[in-house]
Write a protein that holds these residues in place. Structure first.
Motif, PDB file in Angstrom:
ATOM      1  N   GLU A 236       0.830  -1.203   0.000  1.00  0.00           N
ATOM      2  CA  GLU A 236       0.000   0.000   0.000  1.00  0.00           C
ATOM      3  C   GLU A 236       0.864   1.254   0.000  1.00  0.00           C
ATOM      4  O   GLU A 236       0.500   2.288  -0.537  1.00  0.00           O
ATOM      5  N   LEU A 237       2.033   1.141   0.650  1.00  0.00           N
ATOM      6  CA  LEU A 237       2.881   2.329   0.794  1.00  0.00           C
ATOM      7  C   LEU A 237       3.871   2.490  -0.356  1.00  0.00           C
ATOM      8  O   LEU A 237       4.535   3.513  -0.460  1.00  0.00           O
ATOM      9  N   SER A 238       3.936   1.468  -1.237  1.00  0.00           N
ATOM     10  CA  SER A 238       4.947   1.525  -2.293  1.00  0.00           C
ATOM     11  C   SER A 238       4.705   2.705  -3.230  1.00  0.00           C
ATOM     12  O   SER A 238       5.632   3.214  -3.850  1.00  0.00           O
ATOM     13  N   PHE A 239       3.437   3.187  -3.295  1.00  0.00           N
ATOM     14  CA  PHE A 239       3.162   4.328  -4.173  1.00  0.00           C
ATOM     15  C   PHE A 239       3.948   5.560  -3.725  1.00  0.00           C
ATOM     16  O   PHE A 239       4.270   6.424  -4.526  1.00  0.00           O
ATOM     17  N   LEU A 240       4.291   5.600  -2.429  1.00  0.00           N
ATOM     18  CA  LEU A 240       5.061   6.755  -1.937  1.00  0.00           C
ATOM     19  C   LEU A 240       6.436   6.786  -2.600  1.00  0.00           C
ATOM     20  O   LEU A 240       6.926   7.836  -3.006  1.00  0.00           O
ATOM     21  N   HIS A 241       7.034   5.590  -2.737  1.00  0.00           N
ATOM     22  CA  HIS A 241       8.341   5.511  -3.404  1.00  0.00           C
ATOM     23  C   HIS A 241       8.200   5.886  -4.869  1.00  0.00           C
ATOM     24  O   HIS A 241       8.975   6.656  -5.410  1.00  0.00           O
ATOM     25  N   GLU A 242       7.118   5.315  -5.481  1.00  0.00           N
ATOM     26  CA  GLU A 242       6.914   5.594  -6.909  1.00  0.00           C
ATOM     27  C   GLU A 242       6.711   7.073  -7.145  1.00  0.00           C
ATOM     28  O   GLU A 242       7.124   7.631  -8.153  1.00  0.00           O
ATOM     29  N   ALA A 243       6.069   7.740  -6.167  1.00  0.00           N
ATOM     30  CA  ALA A 243       5.829   9.174  -6.321  1.00  0.00           C
ATOM     31  C   ALA A 243       7.043   9.995  -5.885  1.00  0.00           C
ATOM     32  O   ALA A 243       6.992  11.223  -5.874  1.00  0.00           O
TER      33      ALA A 243
END
Ligand code: ADP
Length: 246
Positions: A236-243
């Motif tokens: 769920e938090l991987s989008f933070l890295h992607e962003a």
């Protein structure tokens, strides 16, 4: 002391795809247990496995040290509101009376004392003034409170609730939380699937953090430590890295 609920190495899959792997945990009487974890973690599957609504591939589930069949009357299940047909024409009091059916028998007519008991259960959730209304006319929170009254009417020892706080108002949420704690204080056991983490430390005595497997169990403050929560919510938090947020 016999655990209210004990799971040993429970595996469940749907069409060969694993939903739960090697789940072990137990709950003692007099606890409100919250089952938390991301979407698709297997929370509903776990409840369904307890209630034998899905088959387990492997492992063992005991309720009060015995099988589900030997304990059905002791267990009250409140499914997700979305699983109910709200167009079904039934009055509030009759919905609650259905909770007494295992004892009453389906073909017996409820007596005055059964109706009074159902009314008392409605009072406990603050819904007695709505006893004559159609269930479909109520708000989400009011419906959930009526379902809880039905569970109370069953006089169960183990209460299992699937996402009871989704789409309900704050008054209903607070009423339900208080009631669950009162049940706990009477020595009953409450198991709640819950996805909103913000109130988890306030609402539950014990937490089970799930993501296909058991990630952690224990007191809320122990489970809700960042390093533990990350293990379950990494995706769920991987989008933070992607962003590009770190
Ligand atoms: P949660 O309640 O934590 O969101 P679920 O128990 O609903 O998780 O789902 C766990 C996994 O099992 C998910 O990958 C989901 O897609 C899958 N699943 C759940 N129910 C079914 C079903 N009836 N058929 C096939 N797959 C299912």
């Amino acid at each position: 002391m016999v655990a209210v609920l004990e799971l040993k190495n429970v595996h469940v899959s749907y069409n060969g795809k694993s939903a739960l792997q090697g789940v072990n945990f137990s709950v003692e009487a007099g606890n409100v247990l919250g089952i938390i974890g991301p979407n698709g973690a297997g929370k509903s599957t776990l409840l369904k496995a307890l209630l034998k609504l899905v088959a387990i591939d492997q492992g063992k589930i005991e309720i009060f040290g015995k099988s589900l069949e030997e304990n059905r009357e002791k267990i009250a299940y409140v499914p997700q509101r979305s699983e109910f047909d709200w167009d079904f024409p039934i009055h509030v009091l009759d919905t609650v009376l259905m909770g007494t059916y295992p004892k009453l028998g389906v073909f017996k007519r409820p007596k005055k004392k059964d109706r009074e008991f159902a009314y008392d259960c409605l009072e406990k959730v603050g819904m007695e003034h709505f006893h004559n209304r159609q269930i479909g006319e109520l708000s989400g929170g009011q419906q959930q409170r009526v379902f809880l009254a039905r569970a109370l009417a069953q006089n169960a020892d183990l209460f299992i609730l699937d996402e009871p706080f989704v789409g309900i108002d704050m008054v209903s949420e607070e009423t339900i939380v208080k009631l669950l704690k009162d049940l706990r204080d009477e020595g009953k056991t409450v198991v709640v699937v819950h996805h909103d983490l913000s109130k988890a430390t306030e609402y539950f005595d014990e937490l089970l953090l799930l993501n296909n497997q058991v990630i952690h169990t224990g007191k809320p403050k122990e489970v809700m430590r960042p390093e533990i929560m990350l293990k379950a919510y990494e995706k769920e938090l991987s989008f933070l890295h992607e962003a590009g947020v770190n």
